[in-house]
Design an enzyme around this catalytic site. Sequence first.
Site: not given
Length: 541
Positions: A429, A432, A435-436, A470
Site C-alpha cells: 500500500w 502501489w 500520490p494517495v 472505496h
Amino acid sequence: MLIEEECSQTVKAASAEVSNTCSFMDSVNQESIRNRKTDVNKNKSPEKETNNNIKNKKEHCESCLKEQKMTSENPTERRRSSLMESIEWFKRTLSEPEFIMYGNNEKSKGEIHKHADSLLSTASGFTNYRGLLNLCILLLALANTRLFLENILKYGILIDPVKIIQLLVSEPYSWPNVILLLVSNIFALVALYNEKLLAKGWISENTGFGMTVVNLVLCLLIPSTVILVLHPNPIFSCITCGIYSMMFLKLVSYFSVNRWCRLQRTENTKIKRRKSLSVSESMLKSENGKPETLLVSYPDNLNHTDLYYFLCAPTLCYELNFPRSLRIRKRFLLKRAIEMIFLSQLIMALVQQWIIPTVNNSMKPLSELEFPRMVERLLKLAVPNHIIWLIFFYCFFHSSLNVIAEILRFGDREFYKDWWNAETVDKFWKTWNVPVHRWCVRHLFKPLVKRGYSKMFASVAVFALSAFFHEFIVSVPLRMFRVWAFSAMLGQVPFSLFVNKYCHHEKYGNMAVWLSLILGQPIAIFAYVHDYYIIHYAAPT
C-alpha cells in the site's frame, strides 16, 4: 503382589551392584592418578590399557544406570523419551547442510571430474532461471489463449467499441454526471476565496475552518444525493464519485498548506520551496540553459491559475512551487497517449467479452448458494479480472498520469514504486499508489502521531479513510450499501499483522500479497453483483 516384590528386590540388587561398580571405578581412577604421579617414566602401553579399562567400566556403569532407569520408568515415559530422542535426531538431520564438498573445485588439465554440486542444489549458488521463467510465461500465454478461444467459441464476438458512447448519448439520465463535473468548480472557487479572506485577515481562523468543513462535506454530499435521486448510469457515476473524492483530498491539502503558511507568516517568514529538477531538466540543462527558478511565496499563490494547475496536476499534495520540466517531450507524449487510448479500449473489450458473460453465468450459483459452483466461477473470474486490473494499472498510473504530467510539465513522475516486489501488505500500500500514500502520510498519519496517538492507531485511521472512499465510489453509484469494500479495506489491517507474523520469508510474504490481489477482487465483484441482482432484478417472493 509377590511378582511386584520380586521386581523391587531385583531392582534394589541391581542398583547395589551398580553402586559397587561405580565405587570400584572411582578407586581405580584414583589409583591410576597416583601411579601416574609416582612413576612418570613408565611405558605408555600399560597406561593406555588402564585408561581403556577405566573407560569400559565407566561405560558399563552408565549403561547399568540407564537400564535401571528404564526398568523403573513406566511404559508411557519410555515411549515419551524414545519419541523425544527421535525428534532430536530428526532436527539434527534437518539442520545438516544439503551438501558438503571438500577439496579444490578447479579442474586440472587432462582431468574429467572435479568437485561440483548439481545446479538445482542450494549449495551450487546457481540463480539464473531465466529460461524457466520464459517457459512459465509461454505456458501462461497458451493457457489464457485457450480460455479466450473457448470464450469466443461459446459466446461469439461480444466486443462493441461504440456501445459505451451510445449508452452515454442515448440514456438521458447519464447527463447528471456531466453536470456534476461542471458543478465541482464551485467547490474549488469557494476554497480559493475562503483562503483569500483568511490571508487578508477579514475572517478569523475558526470561521475559515468552519467554512472549509462545510464546503468539504457538501463536496461529497451533493453528488451522492444527485446520484441516489436521479439514478444515472452506474459506470459514469463511479467516475464522477472518483473525481469528487480526488477533489475532496486536494482541497484538504490546499487548505492545510495555506494554513501552515499563515501560521509561519506571523513569524515574518516567507514560505518558499526551492525548485527541484526533474530528469528531463537535468538532461537538457546544458542544451537549453538553466531552468526557471522563479519562486512563488504566500499569499501570491492564491489565484485561479495556481489553484487549477494543482487541481489538474497528477498529485494530491499541494505545494506553492511544484517541480517543473523545461519542455514538453512530444514523442514521449505521443507514445503515452496512444497507450492510453489503446489500453482503455482493450479493457472495455475484455470486460464485454470475458467478464460480463462469466458474471451473468454466476447468477444462478450465487442465488442458490451452490458453494462448489461458486468457487469454480470465482476461479474462472480471477484470471481475466487480474489481467484487466494489471492493464488498468499501466493505463492509469503510467500512461494517463504521464500524459497529464507531460502536458502540465509536472516534474515529479513517481506515481508508483515496485509494488510487485512487496513482501508485506504495508509495503504494497506504500508503493502501489504513491500520490494517495503521500497524502495519507502528510495530512493524516503524521498529524495523528504528533498529537500523541500511536502509530497503530494512525495506520488504522488511514485504512479506515481509504475504506470509506472505496465504499463511497462503489455503493453510491450502485445505490446500495453493503460495506463489502469498506470491510475488505479495513480487513487489510489484521491481514497485514498475519503476514508480518507468519510469513517471515520474503518469498511467502510476496505470494500472500499476490494471492490477496488475485482472489480478493473477484470475491468483492461477486458480492456486489449478487446483491445488485437481488435488489434490482430478482423477482419478489
